[in-house]
Design a protein around this motif. Structure first.
Motif, PDB file in Angstrom:
ATOM      1  N   THR A 292       0.816  -1.218   0.000  1.00  0.00           N
ATOM      2  CA  THR A 292       0.000   0.000   0.000  1.00  0.00           C
ATOM      3  C   THR A 292       0.845   1.261   0.000  1.00  0.00           C
ATOM      4  N   TRP A 293       1.839   1.335   0.864  1.00  0.00           N
ATOM      5  CA  TRP A 293       2.607   2.577   0.988  1.00  0.00           C
ATOM      6  C   TRP A 293       3.393   2.892  -0.271  1.00  0.00           C
ATOM      7  N   SER A 294       3.948   1.883  -0.917  1.00  0.00           N
ATOM      8  CA  SER A 294       4.688   2.137  -2.163  1.00  0.00           C
ATOM      9  C   SER A 294       3.764   2.724  -3.222  1.00  0.00           C
ATOM     10  N   MET A 295       2.575   2.157  -3.361  1.00  0.00           N
ATOM     11  CA  MET A 295       1.634   2.678  -4.351  1.00  0.00           C
ATOM     12  C   MET A 295       1.172   4.088  -4.004  1.00  0.00           C
ATOM     13  N   MET A 296       0.990   4.369  -2.727  1.00  0.00           N
ATOM     14  CA  MET A 296       0.577   5.714  -2.330  1.00  0.00           C
ATOM     15  C   MET A 296       1.703   6.725  -2.584  1.00  0.00           C
ATOM     16  N   ILE A 297       2.941   6.320  -2.369  1.00  0.00           N
ATOM     17  CA  ILE A 297       4.085   7.194  -2.668  1.00  0.00           C
ATOM     18  C   ILE A 297       4.134   7.469  -4.166  1.00  0.00           C
TER      19      ILE A 297
ATOM     20  N   ARG B 230      10.335   2.522   2.171  1.00  0.00           N
ATOM     21  CA  ARG B 230       9.680   2.435   0.861  1.00  0.00           C
ATOM     22  C   ARG B 230      10.364   3.333  -0.160  1.00  0.00           C
ATOM     23  N   LEU B 231      10.757   4.538   0.247  1.00  0.00           N
ATOM     24  CA  LEU B 231      11.472   5.414  -0.681  1.00  0.00           C
ATOM     25  C   LEU B 231      12.798   4.789  -1.114  1.00  0.00           C
ATOM     26  N   ASN B 232      13.522   4.200  -0.170  1.00  0.00           N
ATOM     27  CA  ASN B 232      14.786   3.541  -0.513  1.00  0.00           C
ATOM     28  C   ASN B 232      14.564   2.398  -1.495  1.00  0.00           C
ATOM     29  N   THR B 233      13.516   1.616  -1.276  1.00  0.00           N
ATOM     30  CA  THR B 233      13.207   0.514  -2.194  1.00  0.00           C
ATOM     31  C   THR B 233      12.885   1.056  -3.577  1.00  0.00           C
ATOM     32  N   LEU B 234      12.066   2.083  -3.659  1.00  0.00           N
ATOM     33  CA  LEU B 234      11.694   2.650  -4.958  1.00  0.00           C
ATOM     34  C   LEU B 234      12.899   3.269  -5.669  1.00  0.00           C
ATOM     35  N   VAL B 235      13.825   3.831  -4.911  1.00  0.00           N
ATOM     36  CA  VAL B 235      15.065   4.351  -5.499  1.00  0.00           C
ATOM     37  C   VAL B 235      15.939   3.192  -5.970  1.00  0.00           C
ATOM     38  N   ASN B 236      16.114   2.186  -5.123  1.00  0.00           N
ATOM     39  CA  ASN B 236      16.947   1.033  -5.484  1.00  0.00           C
ATOM     40  C   ASN B 236      16.412   0.282  -6.696  1.00  0.00           C
ATOM     41  N   GLU B 237      15.101   0.277  -6.867  1.00  0.00           N
ATOM     42  CA  GLU B 237      14.485  -0.400  -8.006  1.00  0.00           C
ATOM     43  C   GLU B 237      14.430   0.480  -9.255  1.00  0.00           C
ATOM     44  N   GLY B 238      14.896   1.725  -9.143  1.00  0.00           N
ATOM     45  CA  GLY B 238      14.946   2.606 -10.310  1.00  0.00           C
ATOM     46  C   GLY B 238      13.620   3.252 -10.666  1.00  0.00           C
ATOM     47  N   ILE B 239      12.683   3.294  -9.731  1.00  0.00           N
ATOM     48  CA  ILE B 239      11.377   3.910  -9.976  1.00  0.00           C
ATOM     49  C   ILE B 239      11.419   5.401  -9.638  1.00  0.00           C
ATOM     50  N   LEU B 240      12.148   5.732  -8.600  1.00  0.00           N
ATOM     51  CA  LEU B 240      12.400   7.124  -8.218  1.00  0.00           C
ATOM     52  C   LEU B 240      13.912   7.352  -8.213  1.00  0.00           C
TER      53      LEU B 240
END
Length: 159
Positions: free
Chosen positions: A23-28, A56-66
């Motif tokens: 949920t939090w990743s999608m909301m971000i 969640r921000l770190n994960t999204l950065v590590n995955e190349g989404i942000l």
């Protein structure tokens, strides 16, 4: 199977959900599309704990989404901006919005209208065939095994 192994399956849905399925990743990601970029603004808007937001921000950065872009030099503070990979999530977000507006509005109507800048009209997202541009429905789509499944199975065979 452990939840941490979901992303290793030969399934595009499982692989995608292993990155953006909570949920939090999608909301971000939703907030990033709405123009929110800074940690404190995500925190204030979402009400999520700082620890969970950081994770969640770190994960999204590590995955190349942000990606992180510094906006001050003195304290090394960063904005989080969508990458090309992140921008490619827009159809997913819009499909979720449309589904929620259709089935979860409690009879009150959509909380936000999305307006196409080119024509100036509010719109509802429509999925179309990339080849003929006709709208798609589940009853008109057949699924066939792709080369990625064969490649996956050939890599996982034990010798």
């Amino acid at each position: 199977m452990k939840i941490s192994d979901v992303g290793n399956q030969p399934c595009s849905v499982a692989r995608t959900l292993s990155v953006i399925g909570d949920t939090w990743s999608m909301m971000i990601i939703r907030n990033a599309f709405l123009g929110i970029r800074r940690f404190d603004d995500f925190h204030k808007n979402l009400g999520v704990t700082r620890h969970v937001l950081t994770d969640r921000l770190n994960t999204l950065v590590n995955e190349g989404i942000l990606h992180k872009v510094p906006y001050t030099e003195t304290q090394k503070r960063f904005e989080y901006r969508l990458t090309e990979k992140g921008l490619a999530l827009y159809p997913i977000i819009m499909s979720i919005v449309h589904w929620g507006d259709t089935f979860m509005d409690k009879g009150l109507g959509a909380p936000l209208d999305y307006v196409h800048e080119t024509c100036g009209h509010a719109f509802h997202p429509v999925m179309v065939c990339s080849e003929c541009s006709e709208p798609l429905s589940p009853k008109q789509v057949n699924v066939k095994v792709g080369k990625g499944l064969y490649a996956y199975h050939s890599q996982t065979k034990t010798v």
